[in-house]
Design an enzyme around this catalytic site. Structure first.
Site, PDB file in Angstrom:
ATOM      1  N   ASP A 208       0.617  -1.395   0.052  1.00  0.00           N
ATOM      2  CA  ASP A 208      -0.147  -0.137   0.194  1.00  0.00           C
ATOM      3  C   ASP A 208       0.924   1.317  -0.014  1.00  0.00           C
ATOM      4  O   ASP A 208       2.229   1.088   0.077  1.00  0.00           O
ATOM      5  CB  ASP A 208      -0.850  -0.042   1.321  1.00  0.00           C
ATOM      6  CG  ASP A 208      -0.110  -0.218   2.485  1.00  0.00           C
ATOM      7  OD1 ASP A 208       0.437   1.106   3.089  1.00  0.00           O
ATOM      8  OD2 ASP A 208       0.199  -1.110   3.002  1.00  0.00           O
ATOM      9  N   ASP A 210       0.527   3.586   2.524  1.00  0.00           N
ATOM     10  CA  ASP A 210       0.544   4.132   3.971  1.00  0.00           C
ATOM     11  C   ASP A 210      -0.724   5.027   4.121  1.00  0.00           C
ATOM     12  O   ASP A 210      -1.880   4.544   3.679  1.00  0.00           O
ATOM     13  CB  ASP A 210       1.946   4.879   4.365  1.00  0.00           C
ATOM     14  CG  ASP A 210       1.841   4.999   5.830  1.00  0.00           C
ATOM     15  OD1 ASP A 210       1.739   3.956   6.560  1.00  0.00           O
ATOM     16  OD2 ASP A 210       2.242   6.054   6.170  1.00  0.00           O
TER      17      ASP A 210
END
Length: 251
Positions: A208, A210
Site C-alpha cells: 500500500d 501508507d
C-alpha cells in the site's frame, strides 16, 4: 529429541506456512513461548525452520509478539541465516504495491518492546550500523530478478508500534526523516538477530501507500482489505523468492 535446522524463515502477514509437508515442533526458551510451533521442512538438501510471526491464525498484534523467544528458538535450532519477509507501506511513488524492497536500514519508532538479550549480568553494546547482511541482500536481489519480480535494492524501513496505520502527518514526517517504507515488526526482530550473531535479510512486500501520497490525490490511504488483496495476489511470488534464495544459500 534434538532437532536442528539450517535456515530460519519468519513468516509475516499472509504467510503462515511454507509447505504442507512439515514436522511441527515446540521449542522452549528462557524468554517464554515463541509465536507458534515451528515447522521443519526440507528444501533441497537444507532443513528450514519456519515460524509464523503473528501465530498461525494471526492472533498476535505487532507489539504482542515475543521477539526474543522467536529469535532464541531459531538460534537454538542452529540456523545459520534468517529470512525475514514482511509487509510494508510505501512512502515513495516509485515503490509501488506489488514491488519488493530488500531493506538495508531501519529507523525504530516503537516503544515498550523487549528488545535486547543483553540484560544483567551480561550487558553488552554492539554496532547496528548495518543491520541487514550484505551477502544475503545481494542473493535476495538476484533471486527476485531471476523470479521476474520487481525488487528495489535498498530502502529504509521505519517501524511503528501498530496495530493502527499512520496519520497523514505521521506519514509525511516519516518521509522527511528519510524512510522509504513503513512496517510494524522489523524492530526488534532484525536487531535481535544481530545480538545472536545470525545474519538476517528483510524481504519487504509493498502492499500500500501508507496514508496516501501528497501530490497524488488519486492514491487513497491504506485499508486492511487493500493490504489483504495485495497479499493474496503476491503470496506465490513471496514463496518463489524465498525458495530461490534458500537454494542459493550455502550453510
Amino acid at each position: 529429541m534434538y532437532y536442528s535446522a539450517d535456515i530460519g524463515v519468519i513468516g509475516g502477514s499472509g504467510l503462515y506456512e511454507l509447505s504442507t509437508d512439515v514436522k511441527k515442533i515446540d521449542v522452549d526458551t528462557p524468554y517464554g513461548n515463541p509465536s507458534d510451533q515451528i515447522s521443519l521442512v526440507k528444501v533441497g538438501d537444507k532443513t528450514v525452520a519456519f515460524l509464523p510471526r503473528h501465530g498461525k491464525d494471526h492472533t498476535l498484534n505487532p507489539s504482542e509478539i515475543n521477539y526474543r523467544a522467536n529469535i532464541f528458538a531459531l538460534k537454538s535450532l542452529g540456523v545459520k541465516a534468517i529470512i525475514s519477509p514482511c509487509c510494508v507501506g510505501s512512502l515513495k511513488f516509485e515503490m509501488k504495491p506489488g514491488d519488493f524492497v530488500i531493506s538495508d536500514q531501519f529507523i525504530n519508532m516503537t516503544s515498550g518492546r523487549k528488545d535486547t538479550f543483553f540484560e544483567k549480568p551480561k550487558v553488552n553494546h554492539i554496532s547496528s550500523a548495518h543491520p541487514y547482511d550484505q551477502n544475503l541482500r545481494a542473493l535476495a536481489l538476484e533471486s527476485g530478478k531471476e523470479c521476474g519480480i520487481t525488487v528495489h535494492d535498498g530502502g529504509t524501513v521505519i517501524i511503528i508500534n501498530g496495530p493502527r496505520f499512520s496519520t497523514v502527518a505521521e506519514s509525511r514526517m516519516f518521509a522527511i526523516m528519510g524512510a522509504d517504507v513503513v512496517n510494524m515488526t522489523q524492530y526488534p526482530e532484525g536487531y535481535l538477530c544481530m545480538e545472536q550473531d545470525i545474519p538476517v535479510v528483510n524481504i519487504a512486500l509493498v502492499t500500500d501507500y501508507d496514508a496516501g501520497l501528497e501530490g497524488h490525490p488519486n492514491i487513497s490511504p491504506v485499508t486492511n482489505d487493500a493490504v489483504l488483496a495485495v497479499l493474496k495476489e503476491n503470496e506465490e511470488k513471496v514463496k518463489a523468492l524465498i525458495f530461490k534464495l534458500i537454494d542459493k544459500l550455502e550453510v
